[in-house]
Design an enzyme around this catalytic site. Structure first.
Site, PDB file in Angstrom:
ATOM      1  N   ASP A   1      26.305  17.460  17.964  1.00 46.29           N
ATOM      2  CA  ASP A   1      25.541  18.684  17.713  1.00 46.29           C
ATOM      3  C   ASP A   1      24.124  18.572  18.270  1.00 46.29           C
ATOM      4  OD1 ASP A   1      25.944  21.205  16.755  1.00 46.29           O
ATOM      5  OD2 ASP A   1      25.174  20.803  14.747  1.00 46.29           O
TER       6      ASP A   1
ATOM      7  N   ASP B   1      29.890  24.292  11.118  1.00 47.81           N
ATOM      8  CA  ASP B   1      28.900  23.799  10.168  1.00 47.81           C
ATOM      9  C   ASP B   1      29.347  23.997   8.726  1.00 47.81           C
ATOM     10  OD1 ASP B   1      27.227  23.158  12.308  1.00 47.81           O
ATOM     11  OD2 ASP B   1      26.378  25.176  12.364  1.00 47.81           O
TER      12      ASP B   1
END
Length: 394
Positions: A214, A258
């Protein structure tokens, strides 16, 4: 997490009344209040998805266990998909992409909504649940007695498909944020229900690997931000931060990854609590602590995004919050070794049962009866013969 498509804070607005007196209305306060409302909705939706998905994952017998190899491959597969979408957005026409996205996500979104709604419908209408699991069946036969394809469903499935088709059609025609979020919530719940981490080590490896994944794709390139903002598919939650009913919405958005990635680890913690119970009511310490840590981590992420007005990798905050909290609780409870070595048992593949034709069922029943009667007959034959009156006299 991305900051959205526009700033939520506008310049102060000057108003004049009939006497020419200038009044200053600080629109920044109103904009901030609306932004806080959208952020709160994002957090509440994420927490609800993780709660429902974790409990369904604990009760599910059909979930797929992810091992070390799967966790190691996640960043590579995610990078390949992300790059593929980025290249497609650069090379292909917008009309073609919209058509493919509408058909594909509309179809899978319909089934995801149906699967998500079915347990809710059953819990609210238990009296309509029949003894049989499926009431209707559509079979496709080409040759032989065995069907090539079977579709089994009941009344709850039909109702779920109707609702799912309506939501998918609404999203396909309007691209409105409400059907987008309904489909995204369904995708997340089903992902948490169907995917389970096999062990604490697998969960730690997955979180750490995607932590760096990420960070790289958000801070080092514009690939993830471009895909998140340009790819109009229900792969993210959208909440308008300038008013829920604004005609020109500026969105706060949160990627489904997420929610799902930390959610799988939190679901594993619920299973840890379930396995460590010692004949007493289940203590949800690990689940509750990591659940609260996720809430705090997501709140910090949103604050940083709002304050700096730049995209932030949510896993940068969520992974340390969730993983370190679980380790800390293990240390405090003196169960760190058991926590680190925790692993779910591998499910044995069920042996394929012999499929019996309906006509052969009677024959099979007869054979079982014969097997049950054979020992009785043999014992009767082996019994000594009764003595005759002459033999008794002798």
């Amino acid at each position: 997490m991305e900051p959205g498509t526009g700033s939520a804070v506008d310049a102060p607005l000057k108003l004049t009344n009939g006497d020419g007196v200038v009044a200053v209305d600080d629109m920044g306060l109103v904009a901030n209040a609306m932004a806080v409302t959208s952020y709160a909705l994002l957090i509440l939706i994420s927490l609800w998805v993780i709660w429902v998905g974790s409990h369904r994952s604990r009760d599910s017998t059909e979930s797929e266990l992810l091992g070390m190899g799967d966790a190691a491959m996640f960043p590579a597969l995610g990078s390949a998909v992300l790059l593929g979408l980025y290249v497609a957005l650069q090379l292909l026409s917008t009309e073609l992409i919209d058509l493919v996205v509408t058909v594909y996500f509309g179809a899978i979104g319909c089934f995801a909504i149906c699967k998500t709604l079915k347990p809710i419908l059953i819990s609210h209408f238990p009296s309509t649940q029949h003894n049989s699991k499926y009431k209707y069946c559509i079979a496709l036969k080409l040759w032989g007695a065995e069907p090539l394809f079977q579709l089994k469903f009941d009344a709850f499935d039909i109702l779920g498909w109707i609702i799912g088709a309506g939501v998918a059609a609404w999203w396909g025609v309007t691209r409105h944020w409400i059907p987008n979020d309904i489909m995204g919530i369904s995708f997340s719940v089903e992902a948490l229900s169907l995917l389970s981490l096999q062990s604490f080590g697998v969960g730690a490896l997955l979180l750490v690997a995607l932590f760096f994944y990420d960070i790289f794709w958000v801070f080092c390139t514009d690939v993830m931000v471009s895909v998140a903002t340009q790819f109009k598919a229900p792969i993210k939650l959208l909440i308008p931060k300038n008013g829920l009913f604004s005609l020109d919405p500026k969105f706060s958005l949160l990627g489904l990854g997420d929610i799902v990635i930390p959610g799988m680890f939190i679901a594993l913690m619920l299973k840890v609590d379930f396995s460590l119970r010692k004949g007493r009511s289940m203590d949800k310490t690990y689940f509750a602590s990591t659940y609260c840590a996720y809430c705090i981590g997501l709140s910090v992420t949103i604050f940083v995004v709002h304050y700096f007005k730049t995209a932030q990798p949510a896993l940068l905050y969520l992974v340390p919050a969730v993983l370190l909290t679980a380790i800390f609780v293990g240390l405090v409870r003196r169960q760190l070794k058991r926590l680190v070595l925790f692993s779910l048992p591998k499910r044995k593949k069920t042996e394929s049962k012999e499929k019996v034709h309906p006509k052969d069922k009677t024959n099979r029943k007869e054979t079982t009866k014969d097997k049950a009667e054979k020992p009785k007959k043999e014992t009767k034959k082996q019994a000594p013969p009764k003595a005759t009156p002459k033999q008794k006299k002798n």
